[in-house]
Design a protein around this motif. Sequence first.
Motif, mmCIF file in Angstrom:
data_model
loop_
_atom_site.group_PDB
_atom_site.id
_atom_site.type_symbol
_atom_site.label_atom_id
_atom_site.label_comp_id
_atom_site.label_asym_id
_atom_site.label_seq_id
_atom_site.Cartn_x
_atom_site.Cartn_y
_atom_site.Cartn_z
ATOM 1 N N VAL A 1 40.401 44.346 -11.371
ATOM 2 C CA VAL A 1 41.593 43.540 -11.614
ATOM 3 C C VAL A 1 42.606 44.398 -12.351
ATOM 4 O O VAL A 1 42.253 45.386 -13.002
ATOM 5 C CB VAL A 1 41.277 42.275 -12.439
ATOM 6 N N VAL A 2 43.875 44.023 -12.236
ATOM 7 C CA VAL A 2 44.952 44.704 -12.956
ATOM 8 C C VAL A 2 45.561 43.711 -13.933
ATOM 9 O O VAL A 2 45.943 42.605 -13.543
ATOM 10 C CB VAL A 2 46.026 45.233 -11.992
ATOM 11 N N ALA A 3 45.630 44.114 -15.197
ATOM 12 C CA ALA A 3 46.200 43.271 -16.240
ATOM 13 C C ALA A 3 47.489 43.903 -16.743
ATOM 14 O O ALA A 3 47.527 45.096 -17.042
ATOM 15 C CB ALA A 3 45.218 43.102 -17.397
ATOM 16 N N ALA A 4 48.543 43.108 -16.836
ATOM 17 C CA ALA A 4 49.831 43.608 -17.319
ATOM 18 C C ALA A 4 50.619 42.453 -17.912
ATOM 19 O O ALA A 4 50.396 41.278 -17.573
ATOM 20 C CB ALA A 4 50.614 44.248 -16.183
ATOM 21 N N LEU A 5 51.533 42.799 -18.811
ATOM 22 C CA LEU A 5 52.451 41.791 -19.337
ATOM 23 C C LEU A 5 53.550 41.550 -18.321
ATOM 24 O O LEU A 5 54.085 42.495 -17.748
ATOM 25 C CB LEU A 5 53.060 42.249 -20.656
ATOM 26 N N GLU A 6 53.879 40.281 -18.114
ATOM 27 C CA GLU A 6 54.974 39.911 -17.241
ATOM 28 C C GLU A 6 55.972 39.074 -18.023
ATOM 29 O O GLU A 6 55.615 38.465 -19.049
ATOM 30 C CB GLU A 6 54.448 39.140 -16.019
ATOM 31 N N PRO A 7 57.234 39.061 -17.609
ATOM 32 C CA PRO A 7 58.239 38.278 -18.345
ATOM 33 C C PRO A 7 57.798 36.829 -18.485
ATOM 34 O O PRO A 7 57.154 36.262 -17.595
ATOM 35 C CB PRO A 7 59.484 38.401 -17.461
ATOM 36 N N ARG A 8 58.144 36.247 -19.612
ATOM 37 C CA ARG A 8 57.710 34.890 -19.918
ATOM 38 C C ARG A 8 58.207 33.914 -18.868
ATOM 39 O O ARG A 8 59.374 33.915 -18.485
ATOM 40 C CB ARG A 8 58.245 34.483 -21.289
ATOM 41 N N GLY A 9 57.317 33.050 -18.432
ATOM 42 C CA GLY A 9 57.705 31.929 -17.579
ATOM 43 C C GLY A 9 57.824 30.697 -18.456
ATOM 44 O O GLY A 9 58.489 30.718 -19.483
ATOM 45 N N SER A 10 57.163 29.650 -18.065
ATOM 46 C CA SER A 10 57.144 28.449 -18.893
ATOM 47 C C SER A 10 55.995 28.550 -19.885
ATOM 48 O O SER A 10 55.024 29.261 -19.678
ATOM 49 C CB SER A 10 56.965 27.207 -18.011
ATOM 50 N N ALA B 1 55.950 36.739 -23.809
ATOM 51 C CA ALA B 1 55.586 37.292 -22.511
ATOM 52 C C ALA B 1 54.272 36.635 -22.096
ATOM 53 O O ALA B 1 53.696 35.841 -22.837
ATOM 54 C CB ALA B 1 55.446 38.810 -22.587
ATOM 55 N N THR B 2 53.800 36.974 -20.923
ATOM 56 C CA THR B 2 52.539 36.421 -20.418
ATOM 57 C C THR B 2 51.650 37.552 -19.945
ATOM 58 O O THR B 2 52.090 38.415 -19.169
ATOM 59 C CB THR B 2 52.785 35.445 -19.254
ATOM 60 N N LEU B 3 50.408 37.574 -20.407
ATOM 61 C CA LEU B 3 49.426 38.493 -19.862
ATOM 62 C C LEU B 3 48.936 37.894 -18.545
ATOM 63 O O LEU B 3 48.397 36.784 -18.522
ATOM 64 C CB LEU B 3 48.254 38.674 -20.831
ATOM 65 N N VAL B 4 49.149 38.618 -17.468
ATOM 66 C CA VAL B 4 48.758 38.130 -16.143
ATOM 67 C C VAL B 4 47.720 39.092 -15.569
ATOM 68 O O VAL B 4 47.949 40.307 -15.509
ATOM 69 C CB VAL B 4 49.958 38.010 -15.194
ATOM 70 N N VAL B 5 46.591 38.545 -15.153
ATOM 71 C CA VAL B 5 45.525 39.338 -14.558
ATOM 72 C C VAL B 5 45.457 38.988 -13.078
ATOM 73 O O VAL B 5 45.337 37.817 -12.709
ATOM 74 C CB VAL B 5 44.182 39.080 -15.262
ATOM 75 N N ARG B 6 45.539 40.029 -12.239
ATOM 76 C CA ARG B 6 45.607 39.847 -10.791
ATOM 77 C C ARG B 6 44.522 40.661 -10.094
ATOM 78 O O ARG B 6 44.059 41.690 -10.617
ATOM 79 C CB ARG B 6 46.987 40.280 -10.258
ATOM 80 N N ASP B 7 44.145 40.187 -8.920
ATOM 81 C CA ASP B 7 43.252 40.953 -8.072
ATOM 82 C C ASP B 7 43.924 42.287 -7.757
ATOM 83 O O ASP B 7 45.065 42.332 -7.289
ATOM 84 C CB ASP B 7 42.971 40.182 -6.778
ATOM 85 N N GLN C 1 54.868 43.680 -9.301
ATOM 86 C CA GLN C 1 55.318 42.496 -10.013
ATOM 87 C C GLN C 1 56.198 42.923 -11.183
ATOM 88 O O GLN C 1 56.047 44.036 -11.711
ATOM 89 C CB GLN C 1 54.126 41.694 -10.557
ATOM 90 N N PRO C 2 57.139 42.072 -11.626
ATOM 91 C CA PRO C 2 57.921 42.392 -12.821
ATOM 92 C C PRO C 2 56.998 42.604 -14.020
ATOM 93 O O PRO C 2 55.955 41.947 -14.139
ATOM 94 C CB PRO C 2 58.807 41.157 -13.005
ATOM 95 N N ALA C 3 57.360 43.523 -14.902
ATOM 96 C CA ALA C 3 56.570 43.814 -16.100
ATOM 97 C C ALA C 3 57.437 43.636 -17.340
ATOM 98 O O ALA C 3 58.675 43.612 -17.258
ATOM 99 C CB ALA C 3 56.003 45.228 -16.042
ATOM 100 N N ALA C 4 56.788 43.514 -18.492
ATOM 101 C CA ALA C 4 57.504 43.290 -19.754
ATOM 102 C C ALA C 4 56.782 44.002 -20.888
ATOM 103 O O ALA C 4 55.607 44.376 -20.766
ATOM 104 C CB ALA C 4 57.600 41.790 -20.046
ATOM 105 N N MET C 5 57.498 44.213 -21.989
ATOM 106 C CA MET C 5 56.904 44.684 -23.240
ATOM 107 C C MET C 5 57.276 43.689 -24.326
ATOM 108 O O MET C 5 58.402 43.178 -24.345
ATOM 109 C CB MET C 5 57.393 46.081 -23.604
ATOM 110 N N ARG D 1 44.683 35.725 -11.090
ATOM 111 C CA ARG D 1 43.375 35.234 -11.506
ATOM 112 C C ARG D 1 43.487 34.319 -12.726
ATOM 113 O O ARG D 1 42.942 33.235 -12.741
ATOM 114 C CB ARG D 1 42.453 36.413 -11.823
ATOM 115 N N TRP D 2 44.168 34.801 -13.770
ATOM 116 C CA TRP D 2 44.349 33.993 -14.965
ATOM 117 C C TRP D 2 45.496 34.555 -15.795
ATOM 118 O O TRP D 2 45.961 35.669 -15.556
ATOM 119 C CB TRP D 2 43.068 33.892 -15.795
ATOM 120 N N THR D 3 45.963 33.745 -16.762
ATOM 121 C CA THR D 3 47.083 34.153 -17.613
ATOM 122 C C THR D 3 46.784 33.812 -19.070
ATOM 123 O O THR D 3 45.887 33.001 -19.367
ATOM 124 C CB THR D 3 48.392 33.456 -17.200
ATOM 125 N N ARG D 4 47.551 34.430 -19.961
ATOM 126 C CA ARG D 4 47.403 34.171 -21.393
ATOM 127 C C ARG D 4 48.769 34.410 -22.036
ATOM 128 O O ARG D 4 49.360 35.479 -21.853
ATOM 129 C CB ARG D 4 46.364 35.111 -21.998
#
Length: 456
Positions: free
Chosen positions: A116-125, A130-136, A90-94, A143-146
């Motif tokens: 789960v893998v947690a990483a920052l991804e480019p901001r969506g809406s 940025a968005t913290l996205v946690v994925r299986d 997935q795309p990642a961001a800092m 799974r969830w975002t922040r």
Amino acid sequence: MVPHAIFRLPSAVSSARLAIGAVLLGTAGCTGSAGGHVAETVAAWSDTSVNAVSRPMSRGGVTAVTGLRPDGRLETAVYDLATGRRRWSQPAAMAGRLPGMGVQPPAVAGPARAPVVAALEPRGSGRGRATLVVRDARTGAQRWTRPVDSTFGPVRCGPQLCMSEFTTARNARFVALDSATGRTLWSMPGVAEVEASDERRAVVYRMARHPVLESRDLRTGRTLWSFPVERAVGEGVALSGGWSFTALGDTMVGYLAPYQEAKGRPLSAFGFFGLRMADGRPVWTRKRLLRVYPGASPAVSLMAREVDARGGYGGFAQLDPRTGRTIARVPADRAPRTAWWLAFPDDLSKLGFLSQNGRGTAFDLRRGAEVPARGLRAWSFCTVNPAELRIEGHRGFYPIAPLCAYDLGTGRRVADPGPPPAWYTGAVDGWRVWRDEQGVLHAVRDTTTTIPGMYG
């Protein structure tokens, strides 16, 4: 902070991943694993389609790394450890990461049976930069975002996730999050970094004018103990110098690096110390010692260099990380007068001074005597003049520095040296994962244990 290096990823391999999935290379010999049991057979794989630039993080049968795409954008790449198959990316961001900290890796958290893998991804809406996205970890399903304003990045803390938020603002805070749901378990004001954790507690480094190590209950955030690090190394610690902390059983080994504001100014306070993990009480302290690179984690072998009161370099010392006592020493006058890099063999039994394309010298750390350098293979940095990563929107970042093998007798690289030593890569459940100087990601299972590496 350690210098790092980058090499371009050829565009032709963008879809030509080489995965030598679980290739049996026969019965393993001694790999110099610096404290691990050797596995009966060796499985190995490589991925040439990724330009890995962060530390790889492994848990629960997967490994995850931040890669740099040819267009300058970052990505999170996740692999099956047993086969090398890329499960998803997935795309990642800092957002707010300091260059001296290097490119942030993903965090692999949660139970080992269902990570789960947690990483920052480019901001969506929505809010945030940025968005913290946690994925299986195995499927990549969200799974969830922040939303995130600024952060150094998420990290695993026991079974949960932790990170500092709003790191560029006055309302900075540190939060512990339920890795399954994203619910905030507890928070505390200020910026902090997780240095060690288990299922019940986490030791965090609170970054402030007078920094503090604290042990916190992971469920409630209750402070179990607190230790101002200036008690160990002296007043005047500078965060700009850097730091590292390593858990060694019931001992926490800490290191504060020096910083000099301007030429002619005194160095900030620096040195090593050991604390009891149970209650935070100091066990030992050694001021005015520099950590040397390349080198193992202090939990494996603690190598340092002495610095006198005037800032002059002294000899090299190997310490017992449990007591702080010197167990081996090489005087400063034994170092070559010409330019050199430090180098160490697989088993860390010798201290080498590498001269590029010239004859180096080596000393047996057990006897303190010089030994023949000819034919002695030792590992050092592939380069100390790295190129900056060309990351879209970011400057001053470098990838994790790779190691290369050299013949100390000639100063030339060794052809086909095999995997770098375990004291550099570390290992998780026997798997060792690393990037080479081209950014290719490699993995090998040639031990059966979990040990820290140079950056862990």
